[in-house]
Design a protein around this motif. Structure first.
Motif, PDB file in Angstrom:
ATOM      1  N   LEU A 127       6.974  23.868  -8.124  1.00 38.89           N
ATOM      2  CA  LEU A 127       6.059  24.512  -9.071  1.00 38.89           C
ATOM      3  C   LEU A 127       5.361  23.483  -9.962  1.00 38.89           C
ATOM      4  CD1 LEU A 127       8.127  27.627 -10.164  1.00 38.89           C
ATOM      5  CD2 LEU A 127       6.041  27.597  -8.772  1.00 38.89           C
ATOM      6  N   ARG A 128       6.095  22.494 -10.428  1.00 37.64           N
ATOM      7  CA  ARG A 128       5.505  21.461 -11.285  1.00 37.64           C
ATOM      8  C   ARG A 128       4.499  20.611 -10.525  1.00 37.64           C
ATOM      9  NH1 ARG A 128       9.310  19.600 -15.959  1.00 37.64           N
ATOM     10  NH2 ARG A 128      10.552  21.466 -16.220  1.00 37.64           N
ATOM     11  N   MET A 129       4.796  20.316  -9.267  1.00 34.85           N
ATOM     12  CA  MET A 129       3.894  19.486  -8.470  1.00 34.85           C
ATOM     13  C   MET A 129       2.562  20.199  -8.222  1.00 34.85           C
ATOM     14  SD  MET A 129       5.328  16.636  -8.129  1.00 34.85           S
ATOM     15  CE  MET A 129       4.255  15.843  -6.975  1.00 34.85           C
ATOM     16  N   LYS A 130       2.596  21.511  -8.138  1.00 35.82           N
ATOM     17  CA  LYS A 130       1.360  22.265  -7.934  1.00 35.82           C
ATOM     18  C   LYS A 130       0.444  22.161  -9.147  1.00 35.82           C
ATOM     19  CE  LYS A 130       3.113  25.618  -4.644  1.00 35.82           C
ATOM     20  NZ  LYS A 130       3.429  27.018  -4.385  1.00 35.82           N
ATOM     21  N   ASP A 131       1.030  21.906 -10.318  1.00 31.09           N
ATOM     22  CA  ASP A 131       0.244  21.808 -11.542  1.00 31.09           C
ATOM     23  C   ASP A 131      -0.448  20.459 -11.707  1.00 31.09           C
ATOM     24  OD1 ASP A 131       0.926  24.363 -12.230  1.00 31.09           O
ATOM     25  OD2 ASP A 131       2.577  23.758 -13.535  1.00 31.09           O
ATOM     26  N   ILE A 132      -0.009  19.481 -10.950  1.00 31.49           N
ATOM     27  CA  ILE A 132      -0.599  18.147 -11.083  1.00 31.49           C
ATOM     28  C   ILE A 132      -1.931  18.109 -10.342  1.00 31.49           C
ATOM     29  CG2 ILE A 132      -0.321  15.697 -10.501  1.00 31.49           C
ATOM     30  CD1 ILE A 132       2.689  16.097 -10.809  1.00 31.49           C
ATOM     31  N   ASP A 133      -2.955  17.686 -11.050  1.00 30.20           N
ATOM     32  CA  ASP A 133      -4.279  17.570 -10.431  1.00 30.20           C
ATOM     33  C   ASP A 133      -4.270  16.433  -9.423  1.00 30.20           C
ATOM     34  OD1 ASP A 133      -5.963  18.205 -13.566  1.00 30.20           O
ATOM     35  OD2 ASP A 133      -5.267  19.598 -12.043  1.00 30.20           O
ATOM     36  N   ALA A 134      -4.896  16.674  -8.299  1.00 31.60           N
ATOM     37  CA  ALA A 134      -4.997  15.621  -7.294  1.00 31.60           C
ATOM     38  C   ALA A 134      -5.940  14.540  -7.808  1.00 31.60           C
ATOM     39  CB  ALA A 134      -5.529  16.205  -5.987  1.00 31.60           C
ATOM     40  N   GLN A 135      -5.480  13.316  -7.735  1.00 31.25           N
ATOM     41  CA  GLN A 135      -6.293  12.199  -8.191  1.00 31.25           C
ATOM     42  C   GLN A 135      -7.246  11.804  -7.071  1.00 31.25           C
ATOM     43  OE1 GLN A 135      -4.080   8.697  -9.184  1.00 31.25           O
ATOM     44  NE2 GLN A 135      -5.620   8.014 -10.618  1.00 31.25           N
ATOM     45  N   LYS A 136      -8.471  11.526  -7.442  1.00 31.40           N
ATOM     46  CA  LYS A 136      -9.452  11.135  -6.438  1.00 31.40           C
ATOM     47  C   LYS A 136      -9.078   9.788  -5.842  1.00 31.40           C
ATOM     48  CE  LYS A 136     -13.483  13.556  -8.139  1.00 31.40           C
ATOM     49  NZ  LYS A 136     -14.869  13.464  -8.544  1.00 31.40           N
ATOM     50  N   SER A 137      -9.325   9.652  -4.559  1.00 29.52           N
ATOM     51  CA  SER A 137      -9.053   8.398  -3.877  1.00 29.52           C
ATOM     52  C   SER A 137     -10.149   7.393  -4.182  1.00 29.52           C
ATOM     53  CB  SER A 137      -9.008   8.610  -2.363  1.00 29.52           C
ATOM     54  OG  SER A 137      -7.969   9.480  -2.035  1.00 29.52           O
ATOM     55  N   ILE A 138      -9.762   6.146  -4.185  1.00 27.89           N
ATOM     56  CA  ILE A 138     -10.736   5.074  -4.352  1.00 27.89           C
ATOM     57  C   ILE A 138     -10.901   4.436  -2.983  1.00 27.89           C
ATOM     58  CG2 ILE A 138     -11.235   2.863  -5.458  1.00 27.89           C
ATOM     59  CD1 ILE A 138      -9.354   3.788  -7.740  1.00 27.89           C
ATOM     60  N   LEU A 139     -12.064   4.608  -2.401  1.00 25.58           N
ATOM     61  CA  LEU A 139     -12.310   4.070  -1.076  1.00 25.58           C
ATOM     62  C   LEU A 139     -12.766   2.616  -1.170  1.00 25.58           C
ATOM     63  CD1 LEU A 139     -14.190   7.074   0.562  1.00 25.58           C
ATOM     64  CD2 LEU A 139     -11.806   6.449   0.793  1.00 25.58           C
ATOM     65  N   ILE A 140     -12.206   1.799  -0.316  1.00 27.02           N
ATOM     66  CA  ILE A 140     -12.605   0.399  -0.244  1.00 27.02           C
ATOM     67  C   ILE A 140     -13.149   0.180   1.154  1.00 27.02           C
ATOM     68  CG2 ILE A 140     -11.835  -2.005  -0.317  1.00 27.02           C
ATOM     69  CD1 ILE A 140      -9.614  -1.082  -2.215  1.00 27.02           C
ATOM     70  N   ASN A 141     -14.440  -0.117   1.213  1.00 25.66           N
ATOM     71  CA  ASN A 141     -15.066  -0.348   2.512  1.00 25.66           C
ATOM     72  C   ASN A 141     -14.436  -1.552   3.185  1.00 25.66           C
ATOM     73  OD1 ASN A 141     -16.815   1.789   2.078  1.00 25.66           O
ATOM     74  ND2 ASN A 141     -18.363   0.490   1.130  1.00 25.66           N
ATOM     75  N   ASP A 142     -14.169  -1.432   4.482  1.00 24.65           N
ATOM     76  CA  ASP A 142     -13.598  -2.520   5.280  1.00 24.65           C
ATOM     77  C   ASP A 142     -12.296  -3.057   4.694  1.00 24.65           C
ATOM     78  OD1 ASP A 142     -15.801  -2.328   6.998  1.00 24.65           O
ATOM     79  OD2 ASP A 142     -16.961  -3.713   5.766  1.00 24.65           O
ATOM     80  N   PHE A 143     -11.429  -2.183   4.197  1.00 31.42           N
ATOM     81  CA  PHE A 143     -10.171  -2.599   3.593  1.00 31.42           C
ATOM     82  C   PHE A 143      -9.342  -3.455   4.534  1.00 31.42           C
ATOM     83  CE2 PHE A 143      -5.667  -2.086   2.667  1.00 31.42           C
ATOM     84  CZ  PHE A 143      -5.633  -2.341   1.315  1.00 31.42           C
ATOM     85  N   ALA A 144      -9.179  -2.982   5.768  1.00 26.20           N
ATOM     86  CA  ALA A 144      -8.350  -3.703   6.726  1.00 26.20           C
ATOM     87  C   ALA A 144      -8.931  -5.094   7.013  1.00 26.20           C
ATOM     88  CB  ALA A 144      -8.232  -2.909   8.024  1.00 26.20           C
ATOM     89  N   LYS A 145     -10.222  -5.157   7.180  1.00 22.16           N
ATOM     90  CA  LYS A 145     -10.874  -6.438   7.462  1.00 22.16           C
ATOM     91  C   LYS A 145     -10.763  -7.359   6.255  1.00 22.16           C
ATOM     92  CE  LYS A 145     -15.298  -8.352   8.919  1.00 22.16           C
ATOM     93  NZ  LYS A 145     -16.710  -8.047   9.190  1.00 22.16           N
ATOM     94  N   ARG A 146     -11.025  -6.830   5.080  1.00 22.40           N
ATOM     95  CA  ARG A 146     -11.005  -7.617   3.847  1.00 22.40           C
ATOM     96  C   ARG A 146      -9.649  -8.252   3.600  1.00 22.40           C
ATOM     97  NH1 ARG A 146     -12.866  -5.003  -1.760  1.00 22.40           N
ATOM     98  NH2 ARG A 146     -14.812  -4.949  -0.624  1.00 22.40           N
ATOM     99  N   TYR A 147      -8.583  -7.512   3.899  1.00 25.10           N
ATOM    100  CA  TYR A 147      -7.243  -8.002   3.603  1.00 25.10           C
ATOM    101  C   TYR A 147      -6.501  -8.493   4.845  1.00 25.10           C
ATOM    102  CZ  TYR A 147      -8.166  -6.127  -0.968  1.00 25.10           C
ATOM    103  OH  TYR A 147      -8.730  -5.889  -2.181  1.00 25.10           O
ATOM    104  N   GLY A 148      -7.230  -8.726   5.903  1.00 29.93           N
ATOM    105  CA  GLY A 148      -6.639  -9.328   7.095  1.00 29.93           C
ATOM    106  C   GLY A 148      -5.632  -8.442   7.808  1.00 29.93           C
ATOM    107  N   LEU A 149      -5.841  -7.140   7.768  1.00 28.23           N
ATOM    108  CA  LEU A 149      -4.904  -6.211   8.382  1.00 28.23           C
ATOM    109  C   LEU A 149      -5.312  -5.820   9.799  1.00 28.23           C
ATOM    110  CD1 LEU A 149      -4.292  -3.926   5.306  1.00 28.23           C
ATOM    111  CD2 LEU A 149      -2.895  -5.839   6.078  1.00 28.23           C
ATOM    112  N   LYS A 150      -6.514  -6.207  10.208  1.00 30.99           N
ATOM    113  CA  LYS A 150      -6.992  -5.871  11.546  1.00 30.99           C
ATOM    114  C   LYS A 150      -6.802  -7.030  12.482  1.00 30.99           C
ATOM    115  CE  LYS A 150     -10.382  -2.297  11.994  1.00 30.99           C
ATOM    116  NZ  LYS A 150     -11.757  -1.903  12.050  1.00 30.99           N
TER     117      LYS A 150
END
Length: 62
Positions: free
Chosen positions: A39-62
């Motif tokens: 019940l408490r978790m339903k009351d928490i507003d979903a936080q917007k995601s912060i998108l980072i373009n090319d995250f995997a490429k930028r951080y060498g994950l690909k």
């Protein structure tokens, strides 16, 4: 603008894993808390995601 490093991301992920682990332990010990928790978790507003373009490429994950 804040600087986000892989180290900061790693620390946040580890922190979240610990919190989730603790929540699981508490819910297993006292199942009556489960409904209250949901019940408490339903009351928490979903936080917007912060998108980072090319995250995997930028951080060498690909």
């Amino acid at each position: 603008m804040k600087t986000i490093t892989l180290e900061k991301i790693y620390k946040k992920i580890i922190e979240l894993q610990r919190e989730v682990s603790q929540l699981k332990k508490n819910l297993m010990k006292d199942p009556e808390l489960r409904n209250d928790f949901i019940l408490r978790m339903k009351d928490i507003d979903a936080q917007k995601s912060i998108l980072i373009n090319d995250f995997a490429k930028r951080y060498g994950l690909k």
